[in-house]
Design an enzyme around this catalytic site. Structure first.
Site, PDB file in Angstrom:
ATOM      1  N   HIS A 288     -14.097   9.362  27.682  1.00 57.73           N
ATOM      2  CA  HIS A 288     -13.951   8.728  26.564  1.00 57.73           C
ATOM      3  C   HIS A 288     -12.569   9.056  25.895  1.00 57.73           C
ATOM      4  CE1 HIS A 288     -15.199   6.689  22.822  1.00 57.73           C
ATOM      5  NE2 HIS A 288     -14.672   7.885  22.036  1.00 57.73           N
TER       6      HIS A 288
ATOM      7  N   HIS B 168      -6.357   8.848  22.699  1.00 57.68           N
ATOM      8  CA  HIS B 168      -5.694   9.088  21.520  1.00 57.68           C
ATOM      9  C   HIS B 168      -4.447  10.177  22.148  1.00 57.68           C
ATOM     10  CE1 HIS B 168      -8.636   7.880  18.901  1.00 57.68           C
ATOM     11  NE2 HIS B 168      -9.551   8.666  19.465  1.00 57.68           N
TER      12      HIS B 168
ATOM     13  N   LYS C  98      -7.147  -7.800  18.195  1.00 60.85           N
ATOM     14  CA  LYS C  98      -6.025  -6.969  17.882  1.00 60.85           C
ATOM     15  C   LYS C  98      -6.911  -5.512  17.404  1.00 60.85           C
ATOM     16  CE  LYS C  98      -2.642  -9.864  17.628  1.00 60.85           C
ATOM     17  NZ  LYS C  98      -1.298  -9.491  18.238  1.00 60.85           N
TER      18      LYS C  98
ATOM     19  N   LYS D 215      -0.743  -9.514   3.205  1.00 59.07           N
ATOM     20  CA  LYS D 215      -0.735  -9.442   1.982  1.00 59.07           C
ATOM     21  C   LYS D 215      -2.233  -9.620   1.223  1.00 59.07           C
ATOM     22  CE  LYS D 215       1.002 -12.540  -1.049  1.00 59.07           C
ATOM     23  NZ  LYS D 215       1.966 -13.400  -1.644  1.00 59.07           N
TER      24      LYS D 215
ATOM     25  N   ASP E 274      -1.560 -17.269  -6.514  1.00 60.23           N
ATOM     26  CA  ASP E 274      -0.329 -16.798  -5.844  1.00 60.23           C
ATOM     27  C   ASP E 274       0.793 -17.575  -6.254  1.00 60.23           C
ATOM     28  OD1 ASP E 274       1.036 -15.152  -4.101  1.00 60.23           O
ATOM     29  OD2 ASP E 274       0.921 -16.416  -2.403  1.00 60.23           O
TER      30      ASP E 274
ATOM     31  N   LYS F 268      -0.516 -13.105  -9.435  1.00 60.93           N
ATOM     32  CA  LYS F 268       0.553 -12.719  -9.115  1.00 60.93           C
ATOM     33  C   LYS F 268       1.629 -12.771 -10.063  1.00 60.93           C
ATOM     34  CE  LYS F 268       3.677 -14.807  -5.919  1.00 60.93           C
ATOM     35  NZ  LYS F 268       3.993 -15.379  -4.815  1.00 60.93           N
TER      36      LYS F 268
ATOM     37  N   GLU G 108       7.235  -8.046  -6.578  1.00 59.31           N
ATOM     38  CA  GLU G 108       5.810  -8.531  -6.648  1.00 59.31           C
ATOM     39  C   GLU G 108       4.638  -7.694  -6.962  1.00 59.31           C
ATOM     40  OE1 GLU G 108       4.562 -11.821  -3.911  1.00 59.31           O
ATOM     41  OE2 GLU G 108       2.941 -10.609  -3.397  1.00 59.31           O
TER      42      GLU G 108
END
Length: 533
Positions: A120, A135, A176, A278, A362, A402, A435
């Site tokens: 593992h 890792h 991902k 964001k 925004d 924003k 921002e």
């Protein structure tokens, strides 16, 4: 020399050692050991930016000595990372060569690793959606060569000890996964795990790597390692920065915003845009607040359209919000959205009949930056937003609006102080711009008893905070999503008249336990229906 200067000496140049011994703060690099001094000992070097462990037939060994405040620094025993990358990786020992070429079981038997969870921790578990183990850099190299996935590093600082990468499965290109790792020589890692006490259930272990203590988490069962992994460094995985209370109580004069990293860009993993990061980081921050999340929560998103005719912010909000939440968005331009209702047109003409629980804006007017003269409060869409908060935001509701150096409004700063909690939040992916999001949590309106600071002063305080604070540019948190989903906290919705708001009710508003509005069906959006559940 200036006392703050650190001088680097090369011992291959005559006289360097003598000058090193008389310098207050200095580093000496030598390929020979200096008797009587402790050194950082590295057994590889860099040649034309490529790591090498031998020159000719001789091994590369560097000795690094340090003087600080006129004293020699005693170096502690440490393991060292090897300076390799995924693209430049080459094995540096027989054990590493065996790891890349041998069968898993045979390798474990050869080196006596049956009790240490190598299957593992190092070989890696890719049988589940979430990657297990892997890792060490060599772990990724082995499985990538087998064609199981592709690897993309995303840490900006190449000299970091603990690195992170984005892994995409070959059979699922949309996936991902984030993986944290170190490039430790496999022989050293085996020495580390064989020194561990396995008679524990869980334990935080300090491992000295590159002369610094790194915390690794050890989990065992029946004196066998189940997993062993480096803990994330919180600063690098922070979704953003919120304005501290200390800066809110200043009385600064408005200056120009002068960021040390202005305009810098962060490299994003393939398929992820800045707007997605964001909004994800904004949602991650809102998860840490007392945001009211009732059943059938009402959310309004202004300025939804992105540059490509889609609404990435609404997509993130839709994924973040509870499934029964009602999301309405708006933009001046035509766009495609994942919202339940979309309204195209100027927000100032957007008629809202019902009250909402969360407003996300925004909106930005680029022309505000080109106005000559002083940087003063702007009206425009801020007038609509201020009116919305006063008239159409539920008591107990929240906002994220924003602002920038030039796009801001005095009255909005004063209105935001009528929330139980407020701050300005800067997402980590956007710290190279002025921002920020004005965050207001649990609206109290006229029932707020706090002193209100002038909005002009508060914007000056915000700019002062930005100018005086170094903020790391990072998107790392976007890949750390197990707890991303906003969960319903069963906030109560009641429709009370003003005379019925006693101290107990206001106390519930402050704690994020109550919303005051009508709880009927959301009206007047039937002509703009986009998605059907």
């Amino acid at each position: 020399l200036d006392s703050e200067v650190v001088t680097c000496f090369d011992n291959s140049i005559a006289g360097s050692f003598e000058r090193f011994t008389t310098t207050r703060d200095a580093v000496l690099i030598s390929n020979n050991a200096v008797k009587g001094l402790s050194a950082i000992k590295l057994q590889y070097g860099l040649l034309n930016d490529l790591p090498v462990s031998t020159v000719g037939n001789k091994p590369v060994t560097w000795y690094i000595y340090v003087r600080k405040n006129g004293e020699y620094v005693e170096q502690i025993d440490s393991y060292y990372t090897q300076g390799r990358t995924f693209e430049t990786f080459k094995p540096r020992s027989t054990m590493e060569e065996d790891f890349l070429s041998m069968d898993t079981t045979l390798f474990i038997q050869k080196y006596g690793l049956e009790d240490y969870g190598f299957e593992h921790v190092v070989f890696g578990d890719v049988s589940k959606t979430t990657i297990g183990g892997m890792h060490l850099l060599i772990s990724q190299v082995r499985l990538a060569k087998m064609g199981l996935f592709s690897v993309q590093e995303f840490m900006n600082n190449s000299d970091s000890t603990l690195k992170s990468c984005c892994i995409t499965y070959a059979d699922d290109p949309s996936s991902k996964n984030v993986c944290t790792y170190m490039d430790i020589l496999l022989d050293d890692f085996v020495t580390i795990i064989k020194s561990l006490d396995l008679n524990v259930v869980s334990k935080v272990v300090d491992v000295i790597v590159d002369c610094k203590a790194w915390k690794w988490m050890l989990w065992c069962e029946n004196s066998h390692i189940k997993t062993f992994y480096p803990q994330l460094q919180s600063a690098e995985w922070n979704p953003g920065y919120s304005m501290p209370t200390l800066y809110k109580i200043q009385r600064m004069c408005l200056e120009r915003c002068n960021l040390y990293n202005y305009g810098a860009q962060v490299k994003l993993p393939d398929g992820i845009t800045t707007n997605v990061v964001k909004y994800t980081q904004l949602c991650q921050y809102l998860n840490t607040t007392t945001l009211c999340v009732p059943h059938k929560m009402r959310v309004l998103h202004l300025g939804a359209a992105g540059a490509s005719g889609v609404a990435p912010g609404s997509t993130v909000l839709r994924r973040w919000l509870p499934d029964d939440a009602i999301l309405v968005d708006n933009d001046l331009r035509d766009y495609v959205s994942d919202a339940d209702f979309s309204v195209t047109g100027d927000c100032t003409s957007l008629y809202i009949e019902d009250k909402f629980d969360l407003l996300v804006s925004d909106l930005y007017d680029g022309s505000t930056k080109s106005i000559d003269g002083e940087n003063t409060s702007k009206d425009g869409f801020f007038t609509y937003i201020n009116g919305f908060i006063k008239e159409k935001l539920s008591l107990g509701g929240s906002v994220a609006i924003k602002i920038t150096e030039f796009s801001w409004n005095k009255d909005l700063y004063e209105l935001i102080q009528r929330f139980e909690y407020w701050t300005v939040f800067c997402t980590s992916v956007n710290t190279s711009s002025s921002e920020g999001f004005l965050i207001g949590i649990n609206y109290l309106g006229p029932y707020c008893d706090k002193a209100i600071v002038d909005g002009n002063i508060m914007h000056a305080n915000y700019i002062f905070w930005r100018n005086s604070t170094i903020m790391a540019l990072s998107h790392n948190s976007v890949l750390d999503t197990p707890k991303f989903k906003c969960r319903c906290n069963n906030a109560l919705i009641v429709n009370l008249k003003e005379k019925e708001l006693n101290e107990m009710v206001i106390g519930l508003l402050r704690k994020g336990k109550l919303l005051i509005r009508n709880n009927g069906k959301l009206l007047n959006f039937g002509n703009h229906f986009v998605n059907t559940p």
